[in-house]
Design a protein around this motif. Structure first.
Motif, PDB file in Angstrom:
ATOM      1  N   PHE A   1      14.116   1.452  -2.035  1.00 20.58           N
ATOM      2  CA  PHE A   1      13.251   2.378  -2.742  1.00 20.58           C
ATOM      3  C   PHE A   1      12.596   1.688  -3.937  1.00 20.58           C
ATOM      4  N   ASP A   2      11.310   1.999  -4.149  1.00 19.68           N
ATOM      5  CA  ASP A   2      10.627   1.562  -5.362  1.00 19.68           C
ATOM      6  C   ASP A   2      10.896   2.521  -6.510  1.00 19.68           C
ATOM      7  N   ALA A   3      11.129   3.775  -6.160  1.00 22.96           N
ATOM      8  CA  ALA A   3      11.288   4.804  -7.185  1.00 22.96           C
ATOM      9  C   ALA A   3      12.156   5.930  -6.676  1.00 22.96           C
ATOM     10  N   VAL A   4      12.766   6.621  -7.611  1.00 27.81           N
ATOM     11  CA  VAL A   4      13.473   7.858  -7.321  1.00 27.81           C
ATOM     12  C   VAL A   4      12.919   8.929  -8.254  1.00 27.81           C
ATOM     13  N   PHE A   5      12.398   9.997  -7.673  1.00 23.32           N
ATOM     14  CA  PHE A   5      12.025  11.205  -8.414  1.00 23.32           C
ATOM     15  C   PHE A   5      12.957  12.283  -7.904  1.00 23.32           C
ATOM     16  N   SER A   6      14.083  12.488  -8.565  1.00 21.25           N
ATOM     17  CA  SER A   6      15.080  13.410  -8.021  1.00 21.25           C
ATOM     18  C   SER A   6      15.996  13.943  -9.108  1.00 21.25           C
ATOM     19  N   ASN A   7      15.391  14.422 -10.198  1.00 22.32           N
ATOM     20  CA  ASN A   7      16.157  15.060 -11.268  1.00 22.32           C
ATOM     21  C   ASN A   7      17.210  14.131 -11.857  1.00 22.32           C
TER      22      ASN A   7
ATOM     23  N   LEU B   1      -1.764   5.628  -8.628  1.00 21.54           N
ATOM     24  CA  LEU B   1      -1.539   4.201  -8.414  1.00 21.54           C
ATOM     25  C   LEU B   1      -2.244   3.682  -7.160  1.00 21.54           C
ATOM     26  N   GLY B   2      -2.919   4.568  -6.439  1.00 23.33           N
ATOM     27  CA  GLY B   2      -3.623   4.155  -5.230  1.00 23.33           C
ATOM     28  C   GLY B   2      -2.693   3.815  -4.085  1.00 23.33           C
ATOM     29  N   LEU B   3      -1.518   4.444  -4.057  1.00 24.94           N
ATOM     30  CA  LEU B   3      -0.514   4.157  -3.038  1.00 24.94           C
ATOM     31  C   LEU B   3      -0.229   5.389  -2.189  1.00 24.94           C
ATOM     32  N   LYS B   4       0.140   5.156  -0.948  1.00 26.94           N
ATOM     33  CA  LYS B   4       0.564   6.238  -0.073  1.00 26.94           C
ATOM     34  C   LYS B   4       2.063   6.443  -0.229  1.00 26.94           C
ATOM     35  N   LEU B   5       2.464   7.701  -0.356  1.00 25.51           N
ATOM     36  CA  LEU B   5       3.884   7.993  -0.568  1.00 25.51           C
ATOM     37  C   LEU B   5       4.659   7.873   0.742  1.00 25.51           C
ATOM     38  N   ASP B   6       5.739   7.097   0.711  1.00 22.89           N
ATOM     39  CA  ASP B   6       6.644   6.929   1.849  1.00 22.89           C
ATOM     40  C   ASP B   6       7.989   7.486   1.405  1.00 22.89           C
ATOM     41  N   ASN B   7       8.220   8.757   1.714  1.00 21.50           N
ATOM     42  CA  ASN B   7       9.361   9.481   1.154  1.00 21.50           C
ATOM     43  C   ASN B   7      10.539   9.534   2.126  1.00 21.50           C
ATOM     44  N   GLU B   8      11.748   9.366   1.591  1.00 26.40           N
ATOM     45  CA  GLU B   8      12.957   9.495   2.397  1.00 26.40           C
ATOM     46  C   GLU B   8      14.001  10.276   1.615  1.00 26.40           C
ATOM     47  N   GLU B   9      14.629  11.247   2.297  1.00 28.64           N
ATOM     48  CA  GLU B   9      15.691  12.026   1.658  1.00 28.64           C
ATOM     49  C   GLU B   9      17.058  11.473   2.067  1.00 28.64           C
ATOM     50  N   VAL B  10      17.879  11.216   1.067  1.00 28.31           N
ATOM     51  CA  VAL B  10      19.219  10.673   1.309  1.00 28.31           C
ATOM     52  C   VAL B  10      20.205  11.386   0.395  1.00 28.31           C
ATOM     53  N   SER B  11      21.480  11.104   0.571  1.00 24.52           N
ATOM     54  CA  SER B  11      22.494  11.676  -0.314  1.00 24.52           C
ATOM     55  C   SER B  11      22.314  11.133  -1.724  1.00 24.52           C
ATOM     56  N   TRP B  12      22.846  11.843  -2.708  1.00 18.33           N
ATOM     57  CA  TRP B  12      22.656  11.473  -4.118  1.00 18.33           C
ATOM     58  C   TRP B  12      23.073  10.029  -4.384  1.00 18.33           C
ATOM     59  N   GLU B  13      24.272   9.644  -3.928  1.00 13.59           N
ATOM     60  CA  GLU B  13      24.764   8.303  -4.226  1.00 13.59           C
ATOM     61  C   GLU B  13      23.887   7.224  -3.570  1.00 13.59           C
ATOM     62  N   ASN B  14      23.290   7.568  -2.431  1.00  9.60           N
ATOM     63  CA  ASN B  14      22.455   6.586  -1.736  1.00  9.60           C
ATOM     64  C   ASN B  14      21.078   6.406  -2.374  1.00  9.60           C
ATOM     65  N   LEU B  15      20.718   7.280  -3.297  1.00 10.40           N
ATOM     66  CA  LEU B  15      19.495   7.046  -4.063  1.00 10.40           C
ATOM     67  C   LEU B  15      19.630   5.744  -4.852  1.00 10.40           C
TER      68      LEU B  15
ATOM     69  N   GLY C   1       0.777  -1.234   0.000  1.00 10.42           N
ATOM     70  CA  GLY C   1       0.000   0.000   0.000  1.00 10.42           C
ATOM     71  C   GLY C   1       0.802   1.274   0.000  1.00 10.42           C
ATOM     72  N   THR C   2       2.127   1.161  -0.071  1.00  7.48           N
ATOM     73  CA  THR C   2       2.967   2.353  -0.075  1.00  7.48           C
ATOM     74  C   THR C   2       3.927   2.321  -1.253  1.00  7.48           C
ATOM     75  N   LEU C   3       4.299   3.513  -1.708  1.00  5.08           N
ATOM     76  CA  LEU C   3       5.340   3.661  -2.720  1.00  5.08           C
ATOM     77  C   LEU C   3       6.554   4.239  -2.022  1.00  5.08           C
ATOM     78  N   LYS C   4       7.595   3.426  -1.899  1.00  7.94           N
ATOM     79  CA  LYS C   4       8.799   3.853  -1.179  1.00  7.94           C
ATOM     80  C   LYS C   4       9.652   4.708  -2.114  1.00  7.94           C
ATOM     81  N   LEU C   5       9.709   5.989  -1.800  1.00  7.31           N
ATOM     82  CA  LEU C   5      10.337   6.974  -2.681  1.00  7.31           C
ATOM     83  C   LEU C   5      11.644   7.485  -2.108  1.00  7.31           C
ATOM     84  N   GLY C   6      12.657   7.588  -2.961  1.00  9.11           N
ATOM     85  CA  GLY C   6      13.914   8.211  -2.575  1.00  9.11           C
ATOM     86  C   GLY C   6      14.078   9.543  -3.272  1.00  9.11           C
ATOM     87  N   GLN C   7      14.526  10.550  -2.505  1.00  7.54           N
ATOM     88  CA  GLN C   7      14.825  11.867  -3.072  1.00  7.54           C
ATOM     89  C   GLN C   7      16.115  12.384  -2.468  1.00  7.54           C
TER      90      GLN C   7
END
Length: 325
Positions: free
Chosen positions: A135-141, A112-126, A73-79
């Motif tokens: 992470f399921d996805a990275v939206f970070s330029n 997608l019917g998912l709750k966003l679970d966002n975490e901010e990390v350093s660029w290389e750790n994305l 039920g969550t989308l694990k996002l890295g930024q």
């Protein structure tokens, strides 16, 4: 390094300084927000109450998501934790992540019917997070490159452009190398835009034109002040940063844009996922959906990124070529 609160405060101080005073109003239409306690820089809302554009679940698109993710039920996002307005930075409360990237990721998760679970990390750790399944996805330029395509899948959502920013009201546009012949242009050292500018300068010299007088500054405030004083004709940097400064300070304008990949290929920014994770089709379909219903355009307009819009999401398009060793 600036703290999150100090960074937000520095933006406000920058655009209210005498040479860089903000000209924008406080209209709700400009920011998509309201309320007397809203914190704004020019027309940009940098307060924690973002009133984001929100989407609704589309069952047929949500069905594209792998069962394991749907059940969770969550989308694990890295930024990236770096402060880079308008793409991603912290609001004035020092903890709320705001910017165009989190707005678009939220729309995709909603679709997608998912709750966003966002975490901010350093660029290389994305990328470490994608590799490990954190992470399921990275939206970070993230720019699509041929090398990255070997390990990751991409669904594009924005063009990767750079921009020439000049003092407001100049009678000058940049479309090709000859347009900067003899001009004084600032650029950050070691960047792709520096490489392009140096190449353009050489092309001008080879054509019998004047080279570019390239200047380097350590801080954003230095080139802003240099523009206002006339010490430089323009600054060449990332298009989103230029758009944000134009919107927030009101003292400059973009006089030309080009692909961050140079003349031969249009660079593209994409939602990034681990190769063969089964998620890229869902991301692309969700992005196409919000493009079609107009919410995508609302988000880009809100952050001054309309010129970087894509007509549709592409899965694993041609990327920047590998660097020759």
């Amino acid at each position: 390094m600036l703290s999150r609160r100090t960074f937000a405060a520095s933006i406000a101080a920058l655009v209210t300084a005498p040479l860089l005073s903000a000209c924008g109003g406080d209209s709700d239409a400009a920011t998509g927000t309201g309320g007397s306690d809203t914190k704004k820089v020019g027309n940009i809302n940098i307060g924690p109450d973002q009133n984001r554009v929100r989407g609704k679940k589309v069952d047929e698109i949500a069905a594209l998501v792998p069962a394991s993710v749907r059940e969770r039920g969550t989308l694990k996002l890295g930024q990236s934790a770096d402060a880079s307005p308008p793409l991603g930075f912290y609001a004035t409360d020092d903890k709320t992540r705001i910017g165009s990237e989190i707005d678009l990721a939220t729309l995709v998760a909603d679709t997608l019917g998912l709750k966003l679970d966002n975490e901010e990390v350093s660029w290389e750790n994305l990328f470490v997070g994608l590799d490990s399944g954190k992470f399921d996805a990275v939206f970070s330029n993230v720019t699509v490159t041929e090398e990255r395509k070997e390990k990751y899948d991409f669904a594009t959502y924005r063009l990767d452009n750079i921009a020439f920013e000049a003092k407001k009201g100049v009678d000058w546009t940049v479309k090709e190398p000859k347009d900067v012949a003899g001009k004084t242009i600032a650029v950050s050292s070691g960047t792709n835009q520096e490489k392009i500018l140096v190449d353009w300068s050489k092309q001008n010299e080879d054509a019998g034109l004047k080279p570019v007088d390239i200047k380097y500054y350590q801080k954003d405030t230095d080139y802003y002040l240099a523009l206002q004083s006339g010490r430089i004709d323009a600054y060449l940097g990332p298009s989103p940063s230029a758009a944000y400064h134009v919107s927030s300070a009101g003292q400059t304008e973009v006089v030309g844009t080009l692909s961050g990949a140079g003349d031969k290929l249009q660079g593209k920014i994409a939602a990034t996922t681990k190769k063969d994770s089964g998620l890229v089709d869902a991301y692309a379909a969700a992005i196409d959906h919000v493009i079609e219903n107009g919410q995508y355009a609302e988000v880009l307009k809100r952050w001054g990124l309309t010129t970087e819009a894509v007509e549709k999401s592409e899965i694993n398009p041609p990327g920047l070529p590998k660097t020759e060793s």
